[in-house]
Design a protein around this motif. Structure first.
Motif, PDB file in Angstrom:
ATOM      1  N   UNK A  72      20.981-110.718  62.587  1.00 59.31           N
ATOM      2  CA  UNK A  72      19.671-110.185  62.946  1.00 59.31           C
ATOM      3  C   UNK A  72      19.893-109.054  63.947  1.00 59.31           C
ATOM      4  N   UNK A  73      19.173-107.944  63.787  1.00 55.46           N
ATOM      5  CA  UNK A  73      19.427-106.813  64.679  1.00 55.46           C
ATOM      6  C   UNK A  73      18.190-105.933  64.831  1.00 55.46           C
ATOM      7  N   UNK A  74      18.195-105.189  65.931  1.00 53.76           N
ATOM      8  CA  UNK A  74      17.104-104.273  66.219  1.00 53.76           C
ATOM      9  C   UNK A  74      17.446-103.434  67.435  1.00 53.76           C
ATOM     10  N   UNK A  75      16.564-102.550  67.819  1.00 56.79           N
ATOM     11  CA  UNK A  75      16.830-101.623  68.919  1.00 56.79           C
ATOM     12  C   UNK A  75      16.264-102.105  70.252  1.00 56.79           C
ATOM     13  N   UNK A  76      15.663-103.290  70.281  1.00 50.31           N
ATOM     14  CA  UNK A  76      15.138-103.856  71.531  1.00 50.31           C
ATOM     15  C   UNK A  76      15.754-105.233  71.746  1.00 50.31           C
ATOM     16  N   UNK A  77      16.070-105.588  72.992  1.00 51.23           N
ATOM     17  CA  UNK A  77      16.666-106.910  73.257  1.00 51.23           C
ATOM     18  C   UNK A  77      15.751-108.036  72.791  1.00 51.23           C
ATOM     19  N   UNK A  78      16.331-108.978  72.053  1.00 51.92           N
ATOM     20  CA  UNK A  78      15.588-110.156  71.627  1.00 51.92           C
ATOM     21  C   UNK A  78      14.564-109.930  70.537  1.00 51.92           C
ATOM     22  N   UNK A  79      14.441-108.694  70.073  1.00 44.66           N
ATOM     23  CA  UNK A  79      13.477-108.386  69.007  1.00 44.66           C
ATOM     24  C   UNK A  79      14.242-107.803  67.820  1.00 44.66           C
ATOM     25  N   UNK A  80      14.361-108.588  66.769  1.00 46.63           N
ATOM     26  CA  UNK A  80      15.184-108.207  65.629  1.00 46.63           C
ATOM     27  C   UNK A  80      14.290-107.833  64.447  1.00 46.63           C
ATOM     28  N   UNK A  81      14.282-106.561  64.134  1.00 44.29           N
ATOM     29  CA  UNK A  81      13.425-106.063  63.065  1.00 44.29           C
ATOM     30  C   UNK A  81      14.084-106.130  61.700  1.00 44.29           C
ATOM     31  N   UNK A  82      15.396-106.391  61.676  1.00 47.91           N
ATOM     32  CA  UNK A  82      16.124-106.415  60.397  1.00 47.91           C
ATOM     33  C   UNK A  82      17.070-107.605  60.348  1.00 47.91           C
ATOM     34  N   UNK A  83      17.359-108.039  59.124  1.00 46.17           N
ATOM     35  CA  UNK A  83      18.302-109.131  58.889  1.00 46.17           C
ATOM     36  C   UNK A  83      19.210-108.733  57.730  1.00 46.17           C
ATOM     37  N   UNK A 115      22.052-100.903  69.489  1.00 49.66           N
ATOM     38  CA  UNK A 115      21.427-101.984  68.733  1.00 49.66           C
ATOM     39  C   UNK A 115      21.788-103.318  69.377  1.00 49.66           C
ATOM     40  N   UNK A 116      20.831-104.235  69.336  1.00 50.24           N
ATOM     41  CA  UNK A 116      21.038-105.594  69.817  1.00 50.24           C
ATOM     42  C   UNK A 116      21.106-106.505  68.593  1.00 50.24           C
ATOM     43  N   UNK A 117      22.046-107.454  68.600  1.00 48.10           N
ATOM     44  CA  UNK A 117      22.212-108.268  67.399  1.00 48.10           C
ATOM     45  C   UNK A 117      22.646-109.689  67.749  1.00 48.10           C
ATOM     46  N   UNK A 118      22.384-110.582  66.793  1.00 51.14           N
ATOM     47  CA  UNK A 118      22.750-111.981  66.918  1.00 51.14           C
ATOM     48  C   UNK A 118      23.355-112.442  65.602  1.00 51.14           C
ATOM     49  N   UNK A 119      24.415-113.218  65.703  1.00 49.11           N
ATOM     50  CA  UNK A 119      25.173-113.632  64.516  1.00 49.11           C
ATOM     51  C   UNK A 119      24.849-115.071  64.135  1.00 49.11           C
ATOM     52  N   UNK A 120      24.513-115.275  62.876  1.00 52.19           N
ATOM     53  CA  UNK A 120      24.310-116.621  62.366  1.00 52.19           C
ATOM     54  C   UNK A 120      23.100-117.344  62.918  1.00 52.19           C
ATOM     55  N   UNK A 121      22.208-116.610  63.581  1.00 52.14           N
ATOM     56  CA  UNK A 121      21.008-117.227  64.121  1.00 52.14           C
ATOM     57  C   UNK A 121      21.247-118.104  65.334  1.00 52.14           C
ATOM     58  N   UNK A 122      22.464-118.048  65.881  1.00 49.09           N
ATOM     59  CA  UNK A 122      22.823-118.913  67.004  1.00 49.09           C
ATOM     60  C   UNK A 122      23.549-118.099  68.085  1.00 49.09           C
ATOM     61  N   UNK A 125      23.226-112.975  72.483  1.00 46.07           N
ATOM     62  CA  UNK A 125      22.921-111.672  71.909  1.00 46.07           C
ATOM     63  C   UNK A 125      24.022-110.684  72.285  1.00 46.07           C
ATOM     64  N   UNK A 126      24.430-109.863  71.318  1.00 49.95           N
ATOM     65  CA  UNK A 126      25.407-108.811  71.553  1.00 49.95           C
ATOM     66  C   UNK A 126      24.724-107.461  71.420  1.00 49.95           C
ATOM     67  N   UNK A 127      25.380-106.433  71.902  1.00 56.85           N
ATOM     68  CA  UNK A 127      24.857-105.095  71.686  1.00 56.85           C
ATOM     69  C   UNK A 127      25.987-104.143  71.322  1.00 56.85           C
ATOM     70  N   UNK A 128      25.669-103.164  70.488  1.00 57.12           N
ATOM     71  CA  UNK A 128      26.634-102.169  70.055  1.00 57.12           C
ATOM     72  C   UNK A 128      26.002-100.792  70.144  1.00 57.12           C
ATOM     73  N   UNK A 129      26.853 -99.786  70.187  1.00 56.33           N
ATOM     74  CA  UNK A 129      26.371 -98.414  70.127  1.00 56.33           C
ATOM     75  C   UNK A 129      27.031 -97.717  68.953  1.00 56.33           C
ATOM     76  N   UNK A 130      26.231 -97.083  68.116  1.00 55.90           N
ATOM     77  CA  UNK A 130      26.762 -96.375  66.954  1.00 55.90           C
ATOM     78  C   UNK A 130      27.345 -95.026  67.364  1.00 55.90           C
ATOM     79  N   UNK A 131      28.339 -94.523  66.626  1.00 59.95           N
ATOM     80  CA  UNK A 131      28.929 -93.225  66.950  1.00 59.95           C
ATOM     81  C   UNK A 131      27.940 -92.086  66.720  1.00 59.95           C
TER      82      UNK A 131
END
Length: 442
Positions: A72-83, A115-122, A125-131
């Protein structure tokens, strides 16, 4: 005149000294990892890698074999707009059984975006920055990492560097058949590898072959899946990708590379697709260096060099990055063993922190009955110290390379140089017909 017999003896001594095995220094301390119990469904060993234009592959491990391969991921912490739904694999190695290894590709993603993301629904939360989509782009470079105190120092230095992508030309965990060491390595690098893409290729310590029982690179391929399929390769051991205006080719020193090999044929196809107007910079990485004045691993890259250097030269490769030798060395632009303004700059950076120690010795020759360690004409700077490199591609014509010794603060540059692209120098235009002839050769 020196009698022929004496001259022959001198030459034999010289050859013997040049090719003799070097003695490694004492190994550095190995890190010890405290067991930290986690719920079986929690993600572990999280790392990311580029998976084609505007896409990122997220990889993690769970002890729970029923855990879903979703991100699950999105551009706001804790708010995932995509899966994104991914895939999973696992492997057994003698008495060891891996956890469930998940690979999920997310995207399309915006460039230069957190982007903020979570793996496996558990789990956390991690965050990454795209190049970025355009210059400048900065790469952190370190090979032969391992899991020692020096590794920790290297990673701490890289963490202070403002980089977009990490390049690692081989020798990651130094597990060497002890599969739990792959797990501890994954945990060690997770803070960095979960936030910036790590693009890796294999080294000798990834082989882990057991004759008649296990093929090579099983653990590496399962855990560190790279975008080989996206780049038209049939093997995870060689592939390519692009960042902004840079085309990066990752080659395999430990798979077939002669002119009849799948790797060589793939390389010709990949080079034929490179548009130097779109990607003016061309980088190549592999594990075993071709230009090496250290006694360590002397001559080990000669076979691959004989097979591929003329192809890379015709393609006007700008920079070649390698590891394997546990020291740092930077060359002039070089080809066929000597300086060439249209050749590649070769950089050996196998000084990430491995347990085997540094390669202090350089090749000796006998001159006037005295041994010397002459620096080859093509070698600009060499030093046996642990460290990492930073390559900042500033624009289509200029890049800034710096090497940072672990014994110094990260901002201190122990070696540095501005590099002008071969597109800007006119070499690409001069060799256009040569490249066409090489690529069309059967």
């Amino acid at each position: 005149m020196v009698p022929k017999l004496i001259l022959t003896v001198i030459l034999l001594i010289s050859v013997t000294v040049t090719t003799a095995d070097y003695l490694r220094p004492q190994p550095r301390e190995t890190l010890h990892f405290q067991w930290s119990p986690k719920p079986a469904s929690y993600p572990q060993q999280v790392h990311i890698s580029l998976a084609g234009d505007e896409y990122m592959r997220v990889t993690w491990v769970t002890d729970d074999q029923s855990s879903p391969s979703i991100v699950e991921y999105g551009t706001s912490p804790g708010r995932y707009s995509s899966v994104a739904q991914g895939e999973s694999t696992s492997y057994s190695y003698l008495f060891y059984s891996s956890g469930k290894i998940h690979h999920s590709v997310i995207g399309p993603l915006e460039h230069s975006t957190v982007y903020f993301y979570r793996c496996g629904g558990q789990g956390p939360e991690f965050q990454l920055k795209t190049p970025p989509a355009q210059f400048p782009v900065t790469f952190a470079v370190a090979a032969d990492l391992g899991q020692t105190g020096w590794t920790k120092s290297t990673l701490d230095h890289i963490d202070q560097c403002k980089y977009d992508v990490h390049l690692l030309p081989g020798d990651l965990s130094y597990a060497d058949y002890m599969q739990h060491r792959w797990d501890t390595f994954g945990e060690l690098v997770q803070p960095l590898a979960s936030s910036r893409p790590w693009m890796v290729t294999e080294g000798n310590h990834e082989q882990e072959t057991i004759p008649l029982l296990k093929d090579g690179f099983e653990s590496f391929n399962a855990r560190w899946k790279m975008p080989f399929e996206e780049s038209g390769s049939s093997s995870n051991l060689y592939y390519s990708f692009e960042v902004a205006g840079i085309h990066v080719i990752m080659l395999g020193s430990y798979t077939d590379y002669d002119e009849q090999s799948d790797q060589y044929r793939w390389l010709k196809v990949d080079l034929s697709k490179v548009d130097r107007k779109k990607t003016p910079w061309l980088l190549v990485l592999f594990h075993v260096p071709w230009y090496n004045s250290n006694k360590a691993h002397q001559g080990e890259g000669d076979g691959m060099m004989a097979a591929m250097e003329s192809l890379l030269y015709a393609a006007s490769v700008d920079i070649v990055l390698a590891g394997h030798v546990h020291a740092y060395e930077r060359s002039k632009r070089v080809n066929n063993g000597r300086s060439d303004p249209c050749g590649a700059v070769h950089i050996t950076i196998g000084d990430g922190g491995n347990r085997e120690g540094l390669a202090h010795g350089y090749v000796l020759i006998l001159t006037n009955l005295h041994y010397k360690e002459p620096q080859p004409e093509w070698s600009i700077f060499r030093e046996a110290s642990f460290g990492h490199g930073e390559l900042k591609i500033v624009n289509s014509t200029h890049a800034f390379w710096s090497w940072h010794r672990n014994d110094d603060d990260e901002p201190v540059r122990s070696d540095q140089v501005w590099i002008t692209s071969l597109v800007n120098s006119g070499c690409v235009a001069e060799k256009r017909h040569e490249l066409r002839n090489v690529l069309m050769a059967p």
